[in-house]
Design a protein around this motif. Structure first.
Motif, PDB file in Angstrom:
ATOM      1  N   LEU A  94      24.788   8.130  -4.696  1.00  0.00           N
ATOM      2  CA  LEU A  94      25.981   8.826  -5.189  1.00  0.00           C
ATOM      3  C   LEU A  94      26.051  10.255  -4.660  1.00  0.00           C
ATOM      4  N   ALA A  95      24.956  10.733  -4.058  1.00  0.00           N
ATOM      5  CA  ALA A  95      24.952  12.086  -3.488  1.00  0.00           C
ATOM      6  C   ALA A  95      25.433  12.067  -2.042  1.00  0.00           C
ATOM      7  N   CYS A  96      24.775  11.257  -1.183  1.00  0.00           N
ATOM      8  CA  CYS A  96      25.181  11.243   0.234  1.00  0.00           C
ATOM      9  C   CYS A  96      26.075  10.060   0.574  1.00  0.00           C
ATOM     10  N   ARG A  97      26.338   9.192  -0.403  1.00  0.00           N
ATOM     11  CA  ARG A  97      27.251   8.060  -0.300  1.00  0.00           C
ATOM     12  C   ARG A  97      26.762   6.945   0.625  1.00  0.00           C
ATOM     13  N   GLU A  98      25.545   7.055   1.146  1.00  0.00           N
ATOM     14  CA  GLU A  98      25.053   6.003   2.031  1.00  0.00           C
ATOM     15  C   GLU A  98      24.594   4.790   1.220  1.00  0.00           C
ATOM     16  N   PRO A  99      24.971   3.585   1.667  1.00  0.00           N
ATOM     17  CA  PRO A  99      24.371   2.396   1.048  1.00  0.00           C
ATOM     18  C   PRO A  99      22.958   2.197   1.589  1.00  0.00           C
ATOM     19  N   PHE A 100      22.104   1.601   0.819  1.00  0.00           N
ATOM     20  CA  PHE A 100      20.743   1.347   1.307  1.00  0.00           C
ATOM     21  C   PHE A 100      20.133   0.149   0.591  1.00  0.00           C
ATOM     22  N   ASP A 101      19.118  -0.437   1.223  1.00  0.00           N
ATOM     23  CA  ASP A 101      18.379  -1.536   0.617  1.00  0.00           C
ATOM     24  C   ASP A 101      17.267  -0.982  -0.264  1.00  0.00           C
ATOM     25  N   HIS A 102      17.013  -1.670  -1.354  1.00  0.00           N
ATOM     26  CA  HIS A 102      15.905  -1.302  -2.240  1.00  0.00           C
ATOM     27  C   HIS A 102      15.002  -2.518  -2.377  1.00  0.00           C
ATOM     28  N   PHE A 103      13.740  -2.330  -2.062  1.00  0.00           N
ATOM     29  CA  PHE A 103      12.767  -3.420  -2.201  1.00  0.00           C
ATOM     30  C   PHE A 103      12.555  -3.640  -3.697  1.00  0.00           C
ATOM     31  N   LYS A 104      13.036  -4.778  -4.214  1.00  0.00           N
ATOM     32  CA  LYS A 104      12.991  -5.034  -5.666  1.00  0.00           C
ATOM     33  C   LYS A 104      11.568  -5.189  -6.183  1.00  0.00           C
ATOM     34  N   GLU A 105      11.355  -4.711  -7.382  1.00  0.00           N
ATOM     35  CA  GLU A 105      10.051  -4.884  -8.013  1.00  0.00           C
ATOM     36  C   GLU A 105       9.852  -6.362  -8.355  1.00  0.00           C
ATOM     37  N   LEU A 106       8.701  -6.883  -8.030  1.00  0.00           N
ATOM     38  CA  LEU A 106       8.412  -8.290  -8.322  1.00  0.00           C
ATOM     39  C   LEU A 106       7.005  -8.405  -8.874  1.00  0.00           C
ATOM     40  N   THR A 163       0.834  -1.211   0.000  1.00  0.00           N
ATOM     41  CA  THR A 163       0.000   0.000   0.000  1.00  0.00           C
ATOM     42  C   THR A 163       0.869   1.263   0.000  1.00  0.00           C
ATOM     43  N   ASP A 164       0.247   2.395  -0.294  1.00  0.00           N
ATOM     44  CA  ASP A 164       0.977   3.667  -0.282  1.00  0.00           C
ATOM     45  C   ASP A 164       1.547   3.951   1.103  1.00  0.00           C
ATOM     46  N   GLU A 165       0.747   3.620   2.124  1.00  0.00           N
ATOM     47  CA  GLU A 165       1.215   3.806   3.505  1.00  0.00           C
ATOM     48  C   GLU A 165       2.428   2.905   3.758  1.00  0.00           C
ATOM     49  N   GLY A 166       2.362   1.688   3.233  1.00  0.00           N
ATOM     50  CA  GLY A 166       3.486   0.756   3.373  1.00  0.00           C
ATOM     51  C   GLY A 166       4.744   1.302   2.712  1.00  0.00           C
ATOM     52  N   ARG A 167       4.575   1.920   1.555  1.00  0.00           N
ATOM     53  CA  ARG A 167       5.726   2.495   0.846  1.00  0.00           C
ATOM     54  C   ARG A 167       6.356   3.633   1.645  1.00  0.00           C
ATOM     55  N   ARG A 168       5.479   4.462   2.231  1.00  0.00           N
ATOM     56  CA  ARG A 168       5.972   5.587   3.028  1.00  0.00           C
ATOM     57  C   ARG A 168       6.780   5.065   4.224  1.00  0.00           C
ATOM     58  N   LYS A 169       6.240   4.007   4.879  1.00  0.00           N
ATOM     59  CA  LYS A 169       6.916   3.454   6.056  1.00  0.00           C
ATOM     60  C   LYS A 169       8.244   2.801   5.684  1.00  0.00           C
ATOM     61  N   LEU A 170       8.288   2.147   4.521  1.00  0.00           N
ATOM     62  CA  LEU A 170       9.545   1.548   4.066  1.00  0.00           C
ATOM     63  C   LEU A 170      10.615   2.626   3.940  1.00  0.00           C
ATOM     64  N   ARG A 171      10.221   3.725   3.306  1.00  0.00           N
ATOM     65  CA  ARG A 171      11.164   4.824   3.087  1.00  0.00           C
ATOM     66  C   ARG A 171      11.659   5.350   4.433  1.00  0.00           C
ATOM     67  N   GLU A 172      10.727   5.528   5.381  1.00  0.00           N
ATOM     68  CA  GLU A 172      11.108   6.015   6.717  1.00  0.00           C
ATOM     69  C   GLU A 172      12.042   5.036   7.410  1.00  0.00           C
ATOM     70  N   PHE A 173      11.887   3.757   7.108  1.00  0.00           N
ATOM     71  CA  PHE A 173      12.670   2.680   7.722  1.00  0.00           C
ATOM     72  C   PHE A 173      14.050   2.588   7.064  1.00  0.00           C
ATOM     73  N   GLY A 174      14.284   3.404   6.009  1.00  0.00           N
ATOM     74  CA  GLY A 174      15.585   3.406   5.336  1.00  0.00           C
ATOM     75  C   GLY A 174      15.661   2.474   4.150  1.00  0.00           C
ATOM     76  N   ILE A 175      14.499   1.981   3.687  1.00  0.00           N
ATOM     77  CA  ILE A 175      14.474   1.079   2.533  1.00  0.00           C
ATOM     78  C   ILE A 175      13.750   1.771   1.386  1.00  0.00           C
ATOM     79  N   ALA A 176      14.414   1.857   0.230  1.00  0.00           N
ATOM     80  CA  ALA A 176      13.754   2.465  -0.923  1.00  0.00           C
ATOM     81  C   ALA A 176      12.605   1.560  -1.356  1.00  0.00           C
ATOM     82  N   PRO A 177      11.384   2.098  -1.418  1.00  0.00           N
ATOM     83  CA  PRO A 177      10.244   1.244  -1.790  1.00  0.00           C
ATOM     84  C   PRO A 177      10.313   0.827  -3.252  1.00  0.00           C
ATOM     85  N   PRO A 178       9.648  -0.279  -3.592  1.00  0.00           N
ATOM     86  CA  PRO A 178       9.612  -0.712  -4.994  1.00  0.00           C
ATOM     87  C   PRO A 178       8.856   0.315  -5.821  1.00  0.00           C
TER      88      PRO A 178
END
Lengths: 190, 243
Positions: A178-190, A97-112
């Protein structure tokens, strides 16, 4: 009381309770926001069946999810709870859900990213570096994602690169901003 | 894992596909602690996990998943000889991944489009396998079109495993797909990747006399027995053991 869709008020309430269980691996999200609780069917006054779908076929969190759902529904007065795994239709990251995507981002994970309308998509072959995303051999819709960059969940920059197609879990890829140099997880599109 | 289907399950086909996934999953799991870089270790383990999930669904269509995985003898396994081949060096593992994941992706795409017993699982698994195939293709390109050493190893690995690839297109009872079309698509896809990787497409025979391939009939290569011994010994030594 039976609603138009054939779901009783109690079933809707129980669905809400099952859906409010947090995901064992992404506790910031509920199972409803992840889109994995499909339905709840009341079989008797205190007996219920829950349809749960895995994100990935081999998702090891499935058993914990089932136990958590059982516990939550037992606590709500259900004597018998059966959690059934359903594979059809296959879960997609578009079910988050959109709310789920927002929470993922807040959790440090790029949403799919969500998939644009399917259709002919130009295929570019050639580069061997792993700057691309998504399986090149995947279905046509996944190619539509190329125009939509993955944004850094920390600083929001669209300038990010792929480090590895598989990360801490099967559902994530590892990227670096490449801007802030932080590594992060990305929830892959499936 | 899933509810019993209403119509009879094509047992032979479910065992063949399930054993492919189970055996390759175990082989990939052997890389844990040994992969060249951490990201690759994680990638191979994640691919193994996807395959294990597919194996559990497929074997559960036939019977008890644990009994089938841990208590069958070697001759009862129906997997391709390709997937049981030892990991070898990293290039061998990648060549095996390229050959198998391309086959599995094409096959599951077909099965997902049909309305048979495997359509549901295939529709789900094909999305996972697309990532496996992409992973193998990217590595084939990097190793083939890489240094002299990596190119030589990748060439050697693709040639060594070539004779195991004909078996993938043998008919399997209950698997309703056009195998000759599948084989043509596979040859085109794999050939395309190898050429892009500046590698020579192997020319050896892929079927007939002097090639491998009777895994679907329960005939396996020497290393498979040792793999099974390791995979099964815990369950056989401690029946019913759980975490």
């Amino acid at each position: 009381m039976v609603t138009a869709t054939g779901t009783t008020a109690l079933e809707a309430e129980l669905l809400g309770i099952a859906g409010s269980v947090p995901d064992p691996e992404l506790p910031a999200l509920t199972l409803r926001e992840l889109g994995v609780v499909r339905a709840v069917h009341l079989r008797a006054a205190d007996s219920v069946e829950v349809e749960l779908t895995p994100t990935y076929t081999g998702c090891p969190a499935l058993e914990t999810m089932s136990l958590d759902i059982e516990r939550a529904l037992h606590a709500h007065g259900m004597r018998e709870v059966e959690v059934r795994t359903v594979l059809v239709p296959a879960w997609s990251t578009d079910d988050i859900t959109d709310e789920g995507r927002r929470k993922l981002r807040e959790f440090g994970i790029a949403p799919p990213r969500t998939r644009a309308a399917a259709g002919p998509v130009p295929l570019s072959l050639g580069p061997t570096r792993i700057a691309d995303d998504g399986p090149e051999t995947g279905s046509a819709p996944s190619r539509a994602l190329d125009a939509d960059p993955v944004h850094c969940p920390h600083c929001g920059s669209p300038d990010t690169e792929l480090l590895s197609r598989f990360s801490s879990t099967a559902c994530k890829a590892l990227r670096r901003c490449l801007a802030c140099r932080e590594p992060f997880d990305h929830f892959k599109e499936l | 894992m899933t509810a019993a289907p209403a119509t009879p399950v094509p047992t032979t086909a479910a065992l063949a596909l399930g054993d492919d996934a189970l055996v390759l999953s175990h082989r990939l799991g052997e890389w844990a602690g040994h992969a060249p870089v951490l990201e690759e270790e994680v990638a191979l383990a994640n691919i193994a996990l996807d395959l294990l999930g597919q194996a559990r669904v497929l074997l559960s269509m036939v019977g008890d998943e644990d009994e089938l995985a841990y208590l069958r003898e070697e001759r009862s396994f129906r997997n391709l000889q390709l997937v049981e081949q030892p990991n070898g060096d990293f290039a061998h593992t990648i060549a095996r991944q390229l050959y198998f994941s391309t086959y599995q992706h094409l096959l599951y795409t077909e099965l997902a489009a049909g309305d048979g017993q495997f359509a549901g699982l295939a529709a789900k698994a094909v999305k996972e396998v697309a990532y496996h195939r992409d992973h193998a293709e990217q590595w084939t390109l990097r190793l083939g079109d890489g240094t002299d050493a990596s190119r030589e190893r990748m060439q050697r690995a693709t040639a060594a495993l070539w004779r195991f690839t004909g078996e993938m297109f043998q008919p399997v009872e209950g698997l309703d797909v056009d195998l000759s079309a599948l084989e043509a698509a596979w040859l085109e896809a794999v050939g395309g990747v190898l050429r892009r990787a500046t590698l020579t497409v192997p020319e050896g025979p892929r079927s007939g006399a002097w090639t491998a391939g009777a895994g679907r009939q329960g005939v396996h290569t020497e290393s498979f027995g040792r793999m099974l011994a390791e995979m099964q010994h815990l369950h056989r030594s401690h029946p019913g053991a759980s975490w």
